[in-house]
Design a protein around this motif. Structure first.
Motif, PDB file in Angstrom:
ATOM      1  N   LEU A 155       0.802  -1.232   0.095  1.00 31.34           N
ATOM      2  CA  LEU A 155       0.022   0.164   0.111  1.00 31.34           C
ATOM      3  C   LEU A 155       0.767   1.285  -0.104  1.00 31.34           C
ATOM      4  CD1 LEU A 155      -2.740  -1.010   2.559  1.00 31.34           C
ATOM      5  CD2 LEU A 155      -2.869  -0.876   0.144  1.00 31.34           C
ATOM      6  N   GLU A 156       2.060   1.097   0.773  1.00 33.23           N
ATOM      7  CA  GLU A 156       3.016   2.321   0.892  1.00 33.23           C
ATOM      8  C   GLU A 156       3.693   2.411  -0.428  1.00 33.23           C
ATOM      9  OE1 GLU A 156       5.161   1.373   4.576  1.00 33.23           O
ATOM     10  OE2 GLU A 156       3.335   2.073   5.642  1.00 33.23           O
ATOM     11  N   CYS A 157       3.889   1.273  -1.127  1.00 39.60           N
ATOM     12  CA  CYS A 157       4.727   1.529  -2.579  1.00 39.60           C
ATOM     13  C   CYS A 157       3.563   2.106  -3.595  1.00 39.60           C
ATOM     14  CB  CYS A 157       4.905   0.079  -3.057  1.00 39.60           C
ATOM     15  SG  CYS A 157       6.328  -0.724  -2.342  1.00 39.60           S
ATOM     16  N   SER A 158       2.320   2.412  -3.084  1.00 39.60           N
ATOM     17  CA  SER A 158       1.237   2.884  -3.806  1.00 39.60           C
ATOM     18  C   SER A 158       0.952   1.824  -4.994  1.00 39.60           C
ATOM     19  CB  SER A 158       1.317   4.133  -4.123  1.00 39.60           C
ATOM     20  OG  SER A 158       2.201   4.518  -5.138  1.00 39.60           O
ATOM     21  N   LYS A 160      -7.660  -0.810   6.196  1.00 40.31           N
ATOM     22  CA  LYS A 160      -7.072  -0.886   4.902  1.00 40.31           C
ATOM     23  C   LYS A 160      -6.197  -2.140   4.787  1.00 40.31           C
ATOM     24  CE  LYS A 160      -2.880   1.900   6.173  1.00 40.31           C
ATOM     25  NZ  LYS A 160      -1.939   2.872   5.726  1.00 40.31           N
ATOM     26  N   VAL A 161      -5.739  -2.551   5.247  1.00 41.95           N
ATOM     27  CA  VAL A 161      -4.948  -4.062   5.439  1.00 41.95           C
ATOM     28  C   VAL A 161      -5.964  -5.164   4.876  1.00 41.95           C
ATOM     29  CG1 VAL A 161      -3.467  -5.559   6.188  1.00 41.95           C
ATOM     30  CG2 VAL A 161      -2.916  -3.151   6.459  1.00 41.95           C
ATOM     31  N   ASP A 162      -6.945  -5.038   6.164  1.00 44.65           N
ATOM     32  CA  ASP A 162      -8.022  -6.166   5.790  1.00 44.65           C
ATOM     33  C   ASP A 162      -8.670  -6.181   4.587  1.00 44.65           C
ATOM     34  OD1 ASP A 162      -8.133  -7.253   8.199  1.00 44.65           O
ATOM     35  OD2 ASP A 162      -9.295  -6.088   9.154  1.00 44.65           O
ATOM     36  N   VAL A 217      -7.450  -5.986   1.616  1.00 40.61           N
ATOM     37  CA  VAL A 217      -6.496  -6.413   0.298  1.00 40.61           C
ATOM     38  C   VAL A 217      -5.745  -7.756   0.657  1.00 40.61           C
ATOM     39  CG1 VAL A 217      -6.650  -4.562  -1.261  1.00 40.61           C
ATOM     40  CG2 VAL A 217      -5.027  -4.337   0.578  1.00 40.61           C
ATOM     41  N   VAL A 218      -5.645  -7.781   1.805  1.00 38.52           N
ATOM     42  CA  VAL A 218      -4.784  -8.926   2.222  1.00 38.52           C
ATOM     43  C   VAL A 218      -5.007 -10.350   1.813  1.00 38.52           C
ATOM     44  CG1 VAL A 218      -5.893  -9.538   4.611  1.00 38.52           C
ATOM     45  CG2 VAL A 218      -3.501  -9.944   4.315  1.00 38.52           C
ATOM     46  N   ALA A 219      -6.381 -10.603   1.482  1.00 38.25           N
ATOM     47  CA  ALA A 219      -6.658 -11.909   1.104  1.00 38.25           C
ATOM     48  C   ALA A 219      -6.023 -12.036  -0.356  1.00 38.25           C
ATOM     49  CB  ALA A 219      -8.194 -12.339   1.240  1.00 38.25           C
ATOM     50  N   GLN A 220      -6.426 -10.958  -1.051  1.00 37.54           N
ATOM     51  CA  GLN A 220      -6.174 -10.789  -2.641  1.00 37.54           C
ATOM     52  C   GLN A 220      -4.570 -10.652  -2.791  1.00 37.54           C
ATOM     53  OE1 GLN A 220      -7.550  -7.108  -4.220  1.00 37.54           O
ATOM     54  NE2 GLN A 220      -6.556  -7.599  -6.114  1.00 37.54           N
ATOM     55  N   ILE A 221      -3.830 -10.166  -2.058  1.00 41.55           N
ATOM     56  CA  ILE A 221      -2.104 -10.087  -2.106  1.00 41.55           C
ATOM     57  C   ILE A 221      -1.890 -11.541  -1.557  1.00 41.55           C
ATOM     58  CG2 ILE A 221      -0.181  -9.304  -0.883  1.00 41.55           C
ATOM     59  CD1 ILE A 221      -1.455  -7.164  -2.411  1.00 41.55           C
ATOM     60  N   SER A 222      -2.571 -12.247  -0.598  1.00 46.54           N
ATOM     61  CA  SER A 222      -1.814 -13.581  -0.169  1.00 46.54           C
ATOM     62  C   SER A 222      -2.181 -14.735  -1.110  1.00 46.54           C
ATOM     63  CB  SER A 222      -2.272 -13.937   1.274  1.00 46.54           C
ATOM     64  OG  SER A 222      -3.860 -14.061   1.343  1.00 46.54           O
ATOM     65  N   ALA A 223      -3.267 -14.442  -2.169  1.00 43.09           N
ATOM     66  CA  ALA A 223      -3.367 -15.500  -3.096  1.00 43.09           C
ATOM     67  C   ALA A 223      -2.405 -15.205  -4.395  1.00 43.09           C
ATOM     68  CB  ALA A 223      -4.856 -14.959  -3.766  1.00 43.09           C
ATOM     69  N   ILE A 224      -1.610 -14.355  -4.344  1.00 43.46           N
ATOM     70  CA  ILE A 224      -0.383 -14.312  -5.340  1.00 43.46           C
ATOM     71  C   ILE A 224       0.429 -15.333  -5.346  1.00 43.46           C
ATOM     72  CG2 ILE A 224       1.062 -12.811  -6.769  1.00 43.46           C
ATOM     73  CD1 ILE A 224      -0.347 -10.305  -5.763  1.00 43.46           C
TER      74      ILE A 224
END
Ligand code: DC
Length: 217
Positions: A43-46, A86-88, A90-97
């Motif tokens: 998120l910080e890397c935008s 904000k973490v909640d 998108v974390v599921a989407q990120i952890s699926a990569i």
């Protein structure tokens, strides 16, 4: 010794893992927190979470350290930010990569691999430490997991909303192409629905003692 604990959201595995690590003087590694720290960094890397190359570039440059049970991202204590909305979101989407999972798994192995540790998450018993000395799968019905969250009083949602959210997260966790939530065939399965934390702890601890000293020496 590596003790690996998996289970769905709200099954009590973080509480139990932390208690066991403390009792045995082992390191404690919460892999979900590392996915959350990665998400915070992204998120910080935008970055756009659907831009896999940008996600990986950002994730690979992250420094992750555990000290005294607290997680440091690029040298900063981020524990208070890991469970933000904000973490909640998108974390599921990120952890699926899948390649992002390789980055996180390397961190988990680096932290836990050189010491006695309790590691917990969704794929610790199946993918990250398939040869762990002790494996547990902590389960509980979605009703009782929702009720526990509701009684913690930190969430302003209704009981029904919390239960729906838990069922949605279960569906995501179980359908990931890599690292999905599964019960390892050699894991000790424990349904904690009707049990107190102390009762679950006693069962898990007893099993570990038996594995460490099978003849009760
Ligand atoms: O346990 P948690 O809610 O803090 O986990 C955060 C997210 O990371 C959640 O979407 C599940 C995912 N996760 C995962 O895919 N694999 C793990 N080993 C741990 C967590």
């Amino acid at each position: 010794m590596i003790i690996a604990i998996d289970g769905p959201a709200g099954s009590g595995k973080s509480t139990i893992a932390r208690m066991i690590a403390e009792a045995l003087g082992f390191a404690y590694v919460n892999s979900g927190s590392i996915y959350r720290a990665m998400t915070l960094r992204l998120l910080e890397c935008s970055g756009d979470p659907s831009d896999v190359l940008a996600v990986l570039e950002c994730a690979r440059a992250a420094s992750i350290q555990y000290q005294g049970g607290r997680l440091f991202l690029d040298g900063r204590d981020v524990n208070d930010e890991l469970r933000s909305a904000k973490v909640d979101a998108v974390v599921a989407q990120i952890s699926a990569i899948p390649p992002l999972r390789d980055v996180v798994n390397a961190h988990v192995r680096a932290i836990a691999g050189t010491t006695d540790a309790v590691v917990e998450g969704r794929d610790m018993t199946t993918v990250v430490f398939p040869d762990a000395d002790a494996k547990f799968y902590l389960d509980a019905s979605s009703e009782s997991r929702a009720l526990r969250r509701y009684n913690q009083g930190v969430n302003t949602s209704s009981l029904e909303e919390i239960e729906r959210n838990i069922e949605m997260r279960d569906a995501i966790d179980r359908s990931k192409s890599v690292g999905s939530l599964k019960i390892a065939p050699d894991a000790f399965y424990l349904d904690s629905s009707g049990l107190t934390i102390q009762e679950v702890y006693d069962k898990v601890y007893g099993k570990i003692l038996h594995i460490r000293e099978p003849h009760g020496r």
